[in-house]
Design an enzyme around this catalytic site. Structure first.
Site, PDB file in Angstrom:
ATOM      1  N   GLY A  73     -37.944   4.470  43.977  1.00  0.00           N
ATOM      2  CA  GLY A  73     -37.328   5.609  43.322  1.00  0.00           C
ATOM      3  C   GLY A  73     -35.825   5.508  43.440  1.00  0.00           C
ATOM      4  O   GLY A  73     -35.299   4.837  44.345  1.00  0.00           O
ATOM      5  N   GLN A 107     -27.057   8.053  43.270  1.00  0.00           N
ATOM      6  CA  GLN A 107     -27.083   6.799  44.038  1.00  0.00           C
ATOM      7  C   GLN A 107     -26.445   5.630  43.291  1.00  0.00           C
ATOM      8  O   GLN A 107     -26.217   4.581  43.880  1.00  0.00           O
ATOM      9  CB  GLN A 107     -28.527   6.441  44.422  1.00  0.00           C
ATOM     10  N   CYS A 109     -34.750   5.403  52.270  1.00  0.00           N
ATOM     11  CA  CYS A 109     -33.901   5.754  51.123  1.00  0.00           C
ATOM     12  C   CYS A 109     -32.897   4.630  50.919  1.00  0.00           C
ATOM     13  O   CYS A 109     -32.329   4.117  51.883  1.00  0.00           O
ATOM     14  CB  CYS A 109     -33.175   7.064  51.420  1.00  0.00           C
ATOM     15  N   LEU A 110     -32.673   4.261  49.654  1.00  0.00           N
ATOM     16  CA  LEU A 110     -31.741   3.169  49.370  1.00  0.00           C
ATOM     17  C   LEU A 110     -30.328   3.483  49.852  1.00  0.00           C
ATOM     18  O   LEU A 110     -29.559   2.564  50.119  1.00  0.00           O
ATOM     19  CB  LEU A 110     -31.709   2.885  47.860  1.00  0.00           C
ATOM     20  N   HIS A 146     -38.664  13.501  46.826  1.00  0.00           N
ATOM     21  CA  HIS A 146     -37.494  12.879  47.456  1.00  0.00           C
ATOM     22  C   HIS A 146     -36.373  12.709  46.424  1.00  0.00           C
ATOM     23  O   HIS A 146     -35.208  13.019  46.709  1.00  0.00           O
ATOM     24  CB  HIS A 146     -37.915  11.520  48.045  1.00  0.00           C
ATOM     25  N   GLU A 147     -36.740  12.245  45.228  1.00  0.00           N
ATOM     26  CA  GLU A 147     -35.712  12.021  44.192  1.00  0.00           C
ATOM     27  C   GLU A 147     -35.150  13.341  43.665  1.00  0.00           C
ATOM     28  O   GLU A 147     -33.945  13.457  43.434  1.00  0.00           O
ATOM     29  CB  GLU A 147     -36.268  11.173  43.051  1.00  0.00           C
ATOM     30  N   HIS A 155     -32.547  14.585  45.863  1.00  0.00           N
ATOM     31  CA  HIS A 155     -31.253  13.928  45.618  1.00  0.00           C
ATOM     32  C   HIS A 155     -30.448  14.683  44.555  1.00  0.00           C
ATOM     33  O   HIS A 155     -29.232  14.811  44.657  1.00  0.00           O
ATOM     34  CB  HIS A 155     -31.462  12.500  45.098  1.00  0.00           C
TER      35      HIS A 155
HETATM   36 CO    CO Z   1     -33.328   8.434  48.484  1.00  0.00          CO
END
Ligand code: CO
Length: 161
Positions: free
Chosen positions: A46, A51, A90-91, A132-133, A136
């Site tokens: 995701g 991001q 998370c990235l 989660h996304e 963000h």
């Molecule tokens: Co994330």
């Protein structure tokens, strides 16, 4: 398509609320394509627009199970049910993993890249990734929800996000 650099925490763009998309044009299509490429390049499941440095209400989830990636433009959570605690990553936090409580079930509405509205139901890991996304997009990062930090040596294979 362009692979963009992932914005890592701490960075102000990750903690502010994003702007809704009002134009469903080539810029949006390019952003979605770039986000998808960037997510794949980084082995994510995701990614959210902040991001890649864009404070816009756009996210992608793709669990990599052969289905089309889910493009979430202006998503809104309509309903949640249940509760599960699982490990997330998370990235934007390359070294951080932790247990996070999320609903087991979610129903969302969102727009496609052409502006059409749709509804989506998801459970378990897919629901977790979607929520989660969407967090963000509201400037909420998973580190604020971690109940227990997990050492990378404890990880099983399922945790890129
Ligand atoms: Co994330």
């Amino acid at each position: 398509m362009t692979i963009r650099e992932i914005v890592k925490s701490p960075n102000d763009i990750l903690t502010k609320k994003t702007k809704k998309i009002v134009k469903f044009d080539q810029n949006l299509a390019k952003l979605l394509d770039d986000m998808y490429e960037t997510m794949l390049e980084n082995d994510g499941i995701g990614i959210a627009a902040p991001q890649v440095g864009e404070s816009l209400r756009v996210a992608i989830v793709d669990l990599g199970e052969g289905e089309e990636p889910i493009e979430l433009v202006n998503p809104e959570v309509l309903q949640t049910e249940g509760s599960v605690i699982e490990i997330e990553g998370c990235l934007s936090f390359p070294e951080l993993f932790g247990e996070v409580e999320r609903p087991f079930y979610v129903r969302v509405k969102a727009q496609e890249r052409n502006g059409d509205w749709y509804e989506l139901e998801a459970e378990d890991y897919e629901a977790r990734a979607i929520l989660h996304e969407i967090d963000h997009l509201d400037g909420i990062l998973f580190d604020s929800k971690i109940l227990r930090v997990v050492d990378p040596s404890e990880l099983e294979e399922e945790v890129d996000e």
